[in-house]
Design a protein around this motif. Structure first.
Motif, PDB file in Angstrom:
ATOM      1  N   GLY A  38       0.799  -1.223   0.000  1.00 55.86           N
ATOM      2  CA  GLY A  38       0.000   0.000   0.000  1.00 55.86           C
ATOM      3  C   GLY A  38       0.829   1.269   0.000  1.00 55.86           C
ATOM      4  O   GLY A  38       0.302   2.350   0.248  1.00 55.86           O
ATOM      5  N   ARG A  39       2.101   1.176  -0.313  1.00 56.18           N
ATOM      6  CA  ARG A  39       3.007   2.336  -0.345  1.00 56.18           C
ATOM      7  C   ARG A  39       3.148   2.789  -1.800  1.00 56.18           C
ATOM      8  O   ARG A  39       4.172   2.596  -2.439  1.00 56.18           O
ATOM      9  CB  ARG A  39       4.331   1.964   0.303  1.00 56.18           C
ATOM     10  CG  ARG A  39       4.146   1.658   1.790  1.00 56.18           C
ATOM     11  CD  ARG A  39       5.301   0.957   2.438  1.00 56.18           C
ATOM     12  NE  ARG A  39       6.580   1.647   2.272  1.00 56.18           N
ATOM     13  CZ  ARG A  39       7.727   1.169   2.737  1.00 56.18           C
ATOM     14  NH1 ARG A  39       7.757   0.034   3.427  1.00 56.18           N
ATOM     15  NH2 ARG A  39       8.842   1.830   2.546  1.00 56.18           N
ATOM     16  N   TYR A  40       2.070   3.390  -2.304  1.00 58.77           N
ATOM     17  CA  TYR A  40       1.938   3.645  -3.728  1.00 58.77           C
ATOM     18  C   TYR A  40       2.931   4.663  -4.273  1.00 58.77           C
ATOM     19  O   TYR A  40       3.472   4.461  -5.364  1.00 58.77           O
ATOM     20  CB  TYR A  40       0.500   4.056  -4.063  1.00 58.77           C
ATOM     21  CG  TYR A  40      -0.492   2.996  -3.673  1.00 58.77           C
ATOM     22  CD1 TYR A  40      -0.409   1.710  -4.193  1.00 58.77           C
ATOM     23  CD2 TYR A  40      -1.491   3.266  -2.750  1.00 58.77           C
ATOM     24  CE1 TYR A  40      -1.300   0.722  -3.822  1.00 58.77           C
ATOM     25  CE2 TYR A  40      -2.396   2.285  -2.368  1.00 58.77           C
ATOM     26  CZ  TYR A  40      -2.296   1.019  -2.908  1.00 58.77           C
ATOM     27  OH  TYR A  40      -3.175   0.042  -2.525  1.00 58.77           O
ATOM     28  N   ALA A  41       3.180   5.743  -3.576  1.00 58.82           N
ATOM     29  CA  ALA A  41       4.117   6.751  -4.082  1.00 58.82           C
ATOM     30  C   ALA A  41       5.515   6.150  -4.246  1.00 58.82           C
ATOM     31  O   ALA A  41       6.185   6.373  -5.263  1.00 58.82           O
ATOM     32  CB  ALA A  41       4.152   7.968  -3.160  1.00 58.82           C
ATOM     33  N   GLU A  42       5.944   5.369  -3.275  1.00 60.42           N
ATOM     34  CA  GLU A  42       7.255   4.716  -3.366  1.00 60.42           C
ATOM     35  C   GLU A  42       7.265   3.668  -4.474  1.00 60.42           C
ATOM     36  O   GLU A  42       8.258   3.504  -5.183  1.00 60.42           O
ATOM     37  CB  GLU A  42       7.606   4.058  -2.037  1.00 60.42           C
ATOM     38  CG  GLU A  42       7.839   5.032  -0.905  1.00 60.42           C
ATOM     39  CD  GLU A  42       7.927   4.315   0.413  1.00 60.42           C
ATOM     40  OE1 GLU A  42       9.035   3.866   0.769  1.00 60.42           O
ATOM     41  OE2 GLU A  42       6.876   4.186   1.087  1.00 60.42           O
ATOM     42  N   SER A  43       6.154   2.965  -4.612  1.00 59.44           N
ATOM     43  CA  SER A  43       6.036   1.967  -5.667  1.00 59.44           C
ATOM     44  C   SER A  43       6.151   2.619  -7.039  1.00 59.44           C
ATOM     45  O   SER A  43       6.876   2.130  -7.915  1.00 59.44           O
ATOM     46  CB  SER A  43       4.696   1.233  -5.547  1.00 59.44           C
ATOM     47  OG  SER A  43       4.503   0.364  -6.642  1.00 59.44           O
ATOM     48  N   ILE A  44       5.458   3.733  -7.221  1.00 58.38           N
ATOM     49  CA  ILE A  44       5.509   4.452  -8.498  1.00 58.38           C
ATOM     50  C   ILE A  44       6.935   4.885  -8.803  1.00 58.38           C
ATOM     51  O   ILE A  44       7.413   4.721  -9.930  1.00 58.38           O
ATOM     52  CB  ILE A  44       4.530   5.640  -8.481  1.00 58.38           C
ATOM     53  CG1 ILE A  44       3.088   5.108  -8.562  1.00 58.38           C
ATOM     54  CG2 ILE A  44       4.821   6.624  -9.618  1.00 58.38           C
ATOM     55  CD1 ILE A  44       2.018   6.137  -8.270  1.00 58.38           C
ATOM     56  N   ALA A  45       7.623   5.397  -7.803  1.00 55.11           N
ATOM     57  CA  ALA A  45       9.011   5.842  -8.017  1.00 55.11           C
ATOM     58  C   ALA A  45       9.894   4.677  -8.459  1.00 55.11           C
ATOM     59  O   ALA A  45      10.698   4.808  -9.391  1.00 55.11           O
ATOM     60  CB  ALA A  45       9.561   6.484  -6.748  1.00 55.11           C
TER      61      ALA A  45
END
Length: 109
Positions: free
Chosen positions: A41-48
């Motif tokens: 659920g750590r979407y911003a980090e996943s996107i990066a």
């Protein structure tokens, strides 16, 4: 891969972070980190991580995962406009991935 199949996102993250310590530009490890972070659920980090993996390889499967992560992040925000934008972005990435997959040799394995 085994941790991904079991949805053990914590262990997958730990494993790929160790790989990235040894080989910071490993595209498969970056993509795995993106999957693990999305699962957590750590979407911003996943996107990066997925954007970084995509810059390294252009792998169409990474584009698909990135598009899904944009949608997950927007859904969690509860913002209908952001969700619509993310859905359009996902569709564009999917269309690109389909076109590129015809020429991407790693997908034929």
């Amino acid at each position: 891969r085994a941790y991904h199949l079991k949805s053990d996102w914590v262990r997958l993250r730990e494993t790929v972070e160790e790989i990235l310590r040894l080989s910071p530009d490993d595209e498969a490890a970056l993509a795995g980190l993106g999957r693990a972070l999305r699962g957590l659920g750590r979407y911003a980090e996943s996107i990066a991580a997925l954007e970084r993996a995509l810059r390294r390889s252009g792998n169409p499967l990474v584009k698909l995962r990135l598009g899904q992560t944009y949608v997950n992040q927007a859904r969690e925000s509860g913002d209908a406009a952001a969700y619509l934008d993310a859905s359009v972005r996902k569709a564009r990435l999917a269309a690109e991935a389909i076109q590129e997959s015809r020429h991407y040799s790693a997908l034929s394995r």
